[in-house]
Write a protein that holds these residues in place. Structure first.
Motif, PDB file in Angstrom:
ATOM      1  N   LEU A   1       0.826   6.570  -6.939  1.00  0.00           N
ATOM      2  CA  LEU A   1      -0.327   7.425  -7.212  1.00  0.00           C
ATOM      3  C   LEU A   1      -0.013   8.897  -6.936  1.00  0.00           C
ATOM      4  O   LEU A   1      -0.453   9.775  -7.679  1.00  0.00           O
ATOM      5  CB  LEU A   1      -1.537   6.978  -6.382  1.00  0.00           C
ATOM      6  N   PHE A   2       0.744   9.165  -5.901  1.00  0.00           N
ATOM      7  CA  PHE A   2       1.141  10.537  -5.593  1.00  0.00           C
ATOM      8  C   PHE A   2       2.014  11.109  -6.714  1.00  0.00           C
ATOM      9  O   PHE A   2       1.825  12.248  -7.149  1.00  0.00           O
ATOM     10  CB  PHE A   2       1.894  10.575  -4.253  1.00  0.00           C
ATOM     11  N   ALA A   3       2.950  10.314  -7.234  1.00  0.00           N
ATOM     12  CA  ALA A   3       3.824  10.755  -8.326  1.00  0.00           C
ATOM     13  C   ALA A   3       2.998  11.018  -9.592  1.00  0.00           C
ATOM     14  O   ALA A   3       3.210  12.027 -10.288  1.00  0.00           O
ATOM     15  CB  ALA A   3       4.907   9.720  -8.596  1.00  0.00           C
TER      16      ALA A   3
ATOM     17  N   ILE B   1       2.587  14.622 -11.570  1.00  0.00           N
ATOM     18  CA  ILE B   1       2.851  14.770 -13.008  1.00  0.00           C
ATOM     19  C   ILE B   1       1.619  15.325 -13.724  1.00  0.00           C
ATOM     20  O   ILE B   1       1.721  16.214 -14.573  1.00  0.00           O
ATOM     21  CB  ILE B   1       3.286  13.420 -13.614  1.00  0.00           C
ATOM     22  N   ALA B   2       0.444  14.821 -13.364  1.00  0.00           N
ATOM     23  CA  ALA B   2      -0.790  15.325 -13.975  1.00  0.00           C
ATOM     24  C   ALA B   2      -1.012  16.794 -13.634  1.00  0.00           C
ATOM     25  O   ALA B   2      -1.415  17.590 -14.490  1.00  0.00           O
ATOM     26  CB  ALA B   2      -1.984  14.484 -13.520  1.00  0.00           C
TER      27      ALA B   2
ATOM     28  N   PHE C   1       0.816  -1.205   0.000  1.00  0.00           N
ATOM     29  CA  PHE C   1       0.000   0.000   0.000  1.00  0.00           C
ATOM     30  C   PHE C   1       0.856   1.264   0.000  1.00  0.00           C
ATOM     31  O   PHE C   1       0.508   2.258  -0.619  1.00  0.00           O
ATOM     32  CB  PHE C   1      -0.949   0.009   1.204  1.00  0.00           C
ATOM     33  N   GLY C   2       1.991   1.206   0.676  1.00  0.00           N
ATOM     34  CA  GLY C   2       2.903   2.351   0.691  1.00  0.00           C
ATOM     35  C   GLY C   2       3.437   2.643  -0.691  1.00  0.00           C
ATOM     36  O   GLY C   2       3.486   3.793  -1.137  1.00  0.00           O
ATOM     37  N   LEU C   3       3.836   1.591  -1.395  1.00  0.00           N
ATOM     38  CA  LEU C   3       4.347   1.739  -2.753  1.00  0.00           C
ATOM     39  C   LEU C   3       3.252   2.248  -3.682  1.00  0.00           C
ATOM     40  O   LEU C   3       3.486   3.132  -4.506  1.00  0.00           O
ATOM     41  CB  LEU C   3       4.901   0.401  -3.257  1.00  0.00           C
ATOM     42  N   LEU C   4       2.051   1.718  -3.547  1.00  0.00           N
ATOM     43  CA  LEU C   4       0.919   2.167  -4.346  1.00  0.00           C
ATOM     44  C   LEU C   4       0.636   3.653  -4.096  1.00  0.00           C
ATOM     45  O   LEU C   4       0.391   4.416  -5.034  1.00  0.00           O
ATOM     46  CB  LEU C   4      -0.324   1.326  -4.040  1.00  0.00           C
TER      47      LEU C   4
END
Length: 77
Positions: free
Chosen positions: A14-16, A20-21, A7-10
């Motif tokens: 998602l934050f990255a 970018i968006a 979940f931390g990696l996910l």
């Protein structure tokens, strides 16, 4: 423990993607591709305006001016 790291990696991914968006949206807003000129462009002069200018410059005689003006008026009706 393995589930928490997943979940931390996910969350980091998602934050990255969100950053970018956000950056892409900001660049698109500040620098649009199809930027329209801010100064209004003048319209091309009409036939009557061109005729008036030619007469004022002395390029055509009064008789020619009157004939052409009548011709323009007849075409607009």
């Amino acid at each position: 423990m393995g589930l928490g790291m997943g979940f931390g990696l996910l969350f980091v991914v998602l934050f990255a993607i969100g950053l970018i968006a956000l950056a892409a949206w900001l660049v698109g807003t500040l620098f649009p591709r199809n930027a329209r000129p801010t100064v209004a462009q003048e319209q091309a002069p009409g036939a009557r305006q061109i005729l008036d200018q030619r007469y004022a410059r002395g390029e055509i005689s009064r008789e020619e001016y009157e004939l052409m003006k009548q011709d323009i008026s007849d075409r607009q009706v």
